[in-house]
Design an enzyme around this catalytic site. Sequence first.
Site, short mmCIF file in Angstrom:
data_model
loop_
_atom_site.label_atom_id
_atom_site.label_comp_id
_atom_site.label_asym_id
_atom_site.label_seq_id
_atom_site.Cartn_x
_atom_site.Cartn_y
_atom_site.Cartn_z
N CYS A 71 4.93 -4.16 -3.81
CA CYS A 71 3.50 -4.48 -3.64
C CYS A 71 2.68 -3.23 -3.28
CB CYS A 71 3.30 -5.57 -2.60
SG CYS A 71 4.17 -7.09 -3.01
N ASP A 101 0.30 -5.61 -7.10
CA ASP A 101 0.97 -4.40 -7.57
C ASP A 101 2.34 -4.77 -8.14
OD1 ASP A 101 2.19 -1.58 -7.47
OD2 ASP A 101 0.21 -1.20 -6.61
#
Length: 239
Positions: A198, A97
């Site tokens: 993340c 991410d």
Amino acid sequence: MNNQSNKNVKFIDLGVIDYKLGWDYQTQLFEKTVGVKIQNRKNTPEQQDATPNYLIFCEHPHVYTLGKSGSPENLLIGEQDMKARHASYYKINRGGDITYHGPGQIVSYPILDLENFFTDIHKYLRYLEEAVIRTLLEYGLEAGRIEGLTGVWLDHVSQQNPRKICALGVKSSRWVTMHGLAFNINTDLSYFDDIVPCGIEDKAVTSLAQELGAGQDINKVKDQLKRHIADLFEMDITS
């Protein structure tokens, strides 16, 4: 398949480099290595060349990067705030991410042909984490993994206050790797407030300096991390 296993790894420290320049540089090395592999498939075993391997260390100016599986909503600030923070933003081709890179953080990009070492991406990620865990142990910090999450964490056992000190995000094609890890040493952690790191909302981020209560010699940490990566992968490192 390449019949010449090559554990020689060229180490390159790029110092502080703009994120896009660093990305272009590792992409160039990645494509060169993949190109050798493609050519080898057309050649007889006698004609095949050993594939090169590289271990890059660098630091980046303030930048947020979003991986392929990431959600843009995890960037919590707009363009004006980003300008005020002197930060840039890129959507990139690694897994994972959103994360932040900045001064005081060791970013490592191993461009390895895993067929020279072992063909197991899970093991590859665990070895990168293990190198960071072993480095932290030299500072008296016991770090580890949290099941279901990548990266390296403090307070990973009791998880009263789990804190991520190193993020991972990689890409691989034909067993050649790029992207890698980001290890917070003297990092300005306030930049992580601008993202959901993340994509994980309920856990904190930390740095070696924060844990030890003082700024650290980043070059010393680089040497330790490089040594542990070389040991785990049984690399022969040259500069």
